[in-house]
Design a protein around this motif. Structure first.
Motif, short mmCIF file in Angstrom:
data_model
loop_
_atom_site.label_atom_id
_atom_site.label_comp_id
_atom_site.label_asym_id
_atom_site.label_seq_id
_atom_site.Cartn_x
_atom_site.Cartn_y
_atom_site.Cartn_z
N ASN A 1 4.47 -0.69 -10.41
CA ASN A 1 4.35 0.71 -10.21
C ASN A 1 5.77 1.44 -10.05
O ASN A 1 5.66 2.44 -10.58
CB ASN A 1 3.61 0.71 -8.69
CG ASN A 1 2.24 0.28 -8.90
OD1 ASN A 1 1.59 0.30 -10.00
ND2 ASN A 1 1.66 -0.24 -7.47
N GLU B 1 2.90 -6.31 -8.55
CA GLU B 1 2.06 -5.08 -8.26
C GLU B 1 2.97 -3.89 -7.93
O GLU B 1 3.22 -2.73 -8.68
CB GLU B 1 0.83 -4.92 -7.46
CG GLU B 1 0.25 -3.63 -7.57
CD GLU B 1 -0.91 -3.29 -6.48
OE1 GLU B 1 -1.55 -2.51 -6.68
OE2 GLU B 1 -1.19 -4.55 -5.68
N GLU B 2 3.88 -4.01 -6.77
CA GLU B 2 4.95 -3.03 -6.45
C GLU B 2 5.88 -2.69 -7.72
O GLU B 2 6.22 -1.71 -7.80
CB GLU B 2 5.74 -3.60 -5.27
CG GLU B 2 4.81 -3.70 -3.99
CD GLU B 2 5.62 -4.23 -2.65
OE1 GLU B 2 6.93 -4.01 -2.43
OE2 GLU B 2 4.84 -5.23 -2.34
N LYS C 1 0.84 -1.20 -0.04
CA LYS C 1 0.04 0.00 -0.21
C LYS C 1 0.80 1.20 -0.01
O LYS C 1 0.56 2.15 -0.80
CB LYS C 1 -0.92 0.09 0.96
CG LYS C 1 -2.24 -1.13 1.21
CD LYS C 1 -3.23 -0.22 0.62
CE LYS C 1 -4.40 -1.02 0.41
NZ LYS C 1 -5.47 -0.82 -0.49
N CYS D 1 2.43 1.82 -3.45
CA CYS D 1 1.15 2.22 -4.25
C CYS D 1 1.28 3.96 -4.13
O CYS D 1 0.99 4.70 -4.99
CB CYS D 1 -0.21 1.52 -3.82
SG CYS D 1 -1.35 2.10 -4.85
#
Length: 200
Positions: free
Chosen positions: A115, A111-112, A60, A63
């Motif tokens: 990003n 995902e990390e 998180k 993100c």
């Protein structure tokens, strides 16, 4: 931003407050990040690593960090590009692109990595366009860059590049820059690309 506080519970409380203010039903609201100093997220990421916080928390934070490198128009407007604008000043605030490389090399989730790769990609594009401007040549437009970004994502470039970073390949920033420059030479006006700047 200093990380003098050693008590984990203080940082955990700070994180709880932050998540309360920037999230809505578990989703991060980009517009709520606007007034936040990016160094706050950087400090929390460092504390997260130091105290081995849950991976979902770290994810998180990554993100949030990634979102803070971009400015998105408040309202859709046909006369203004809706493409997020990369805020290179944010890179300076966190002490340089090295912090992004470090987090990228330590990232545990796709995902990390995706990003953070996009931040690195946009940083390199910013440098390429800076060189274009310095040499009085027109910079690359969103229409030229978007197909390349899409192709790299489809080719799983974030994962491939991650392996190189993880293995400590020397000059990896320059390799990324050269790769993007080479791909952009396929576009009209490719003479714009005589870039020699270094990405660390």
């Amino acid at each position: 931003m200093e990380i003098e506080e050693k008590e984990e519970s203080v940082w955990a409380s700070a994180l709880s407050c932050l998540l309360y203010f920037v999230c809505d039903r578990g989703k991060i609201c980009r517009n709520r990040l606007k007034c936040l100093d990016i160094r706050v997220i950087q400090a929390l990421l460092k504390v997260s690593r130091r105290n081995s916080w849950a991976e979902v928390v770290h994810s998180k934070l990554i993100c949030m960090l990634s979102n803070m490198f971009y400015q998105v128009p408040d309202e859709p407007n046909k006369t203004v590009s809706s493409t997020p604008m990369f805020l290179v000043d944010q890179v300076d605030l966190i002490g340089g692109i090295e912090f992004i490389f470090l987090e990228y090399s330590l990232a545990n989730s796709r995902e990390e990595r995706r990003n953070l790769y996009l931040v690195l990609f946009d940083y390199v594009l910013h440098q390429i366009n800076e060189t274009c401007i310095a040499t009085s040549v027109s910079e690359y437009t969103d229409d030229e860059i978007q197909p390349l970004a899409t192709l790299l994502t489809l080719a799983d470039a974030p994962e491939a590049f991650y392996i190189s970073v993880k293995l400590g390949v020397e000059g990896i920033g320059e390799i990324l820059k050269r790769s993007i420059s080479t791909a952009l030479t396929r576009y009209p006006n490719s003479e714009r690309l005589n870039v020699e700047d270094n990405v660390h």
